[in-house]
Design an enzyme around this catalytic site. Sequence first.
Site, PDB file in Angstrom:
ATOM      1  N   GLY A  45      41.640  38.660  35.306  1.00 42.71           N
ATOM      2  CA  GLY A  45      40.558  39.776  35.805  1.00 42.71           C
ATOM      3  C   GLY A  45      39.764  40.059  34.563  1.00 42.71           C
ATOM      4  CB  CYS A  46      41.246  41.400  31.183  1.00 41.57           C
ATOM      5  SG  CYS A  46      42.200  42.696  31.718  1.00 41.57           S
ATOM      6  CB  THR A  47      39.198  36.177  31.263  1.00 43.20           C
ATOM      7  OG1 THR A  47      40.185  36.092  30.505  1.00 43.20           O
ATOM      8  CG2 THR A  47      37.999  35.062  31.172  1.00 43.20           C
ATOM      9  CB  ALA A  50      35.621  40.236  28.778  1.00 51.30           C
TER      10      ALA A  50
END
Length: 155
Positions: A45-47, A50
């Site tokens: 999710g964070c990738t 970003a």
Amino acid sequence: MPRLSPDETAPEFVLPAADGTTVSLADLRGSSTIVYFYPAAATPGCTKEACDFRDNLNSLKGAGYTVLGISPDPVEKLEKFAASENLNFPLLSDADHAVAEAYGAWGEKKNYGRTYEGLIRSTVVVDPEGKVSVAQYNVKATGHVAKLRRDLGLD
């Protein structure tokens, strides 16, 4: 932690960045800054989030916005994450989560029936005078940048 609301003064911070520099909110005064908090570098999710900011950075910059990503990860992990995803904006390390707490982005979370303290995926937009113009909490990683762009009147 109390959450921020529009027209409040954004808490100041000085944090180490993945590129070895130090970033201060005060140094960005005079331009609008998107400060987004994410739980952990190099997770799916964070990738996705970003990379969405990376892919929209030129249009955000063109509209006068600076983007900062903040997580509790150590600088070394952020450096690898930035390099592996070709991220073109500063990633800042808030290892003791003091900045996340000040921004209301640290608190109780529930996952698979377990309750714990952790980073709440959040985005705060700070105007050129240092006031909060947008404060969004518990945002979804996927589609967040598109929603933020709409909320900012950029689409």
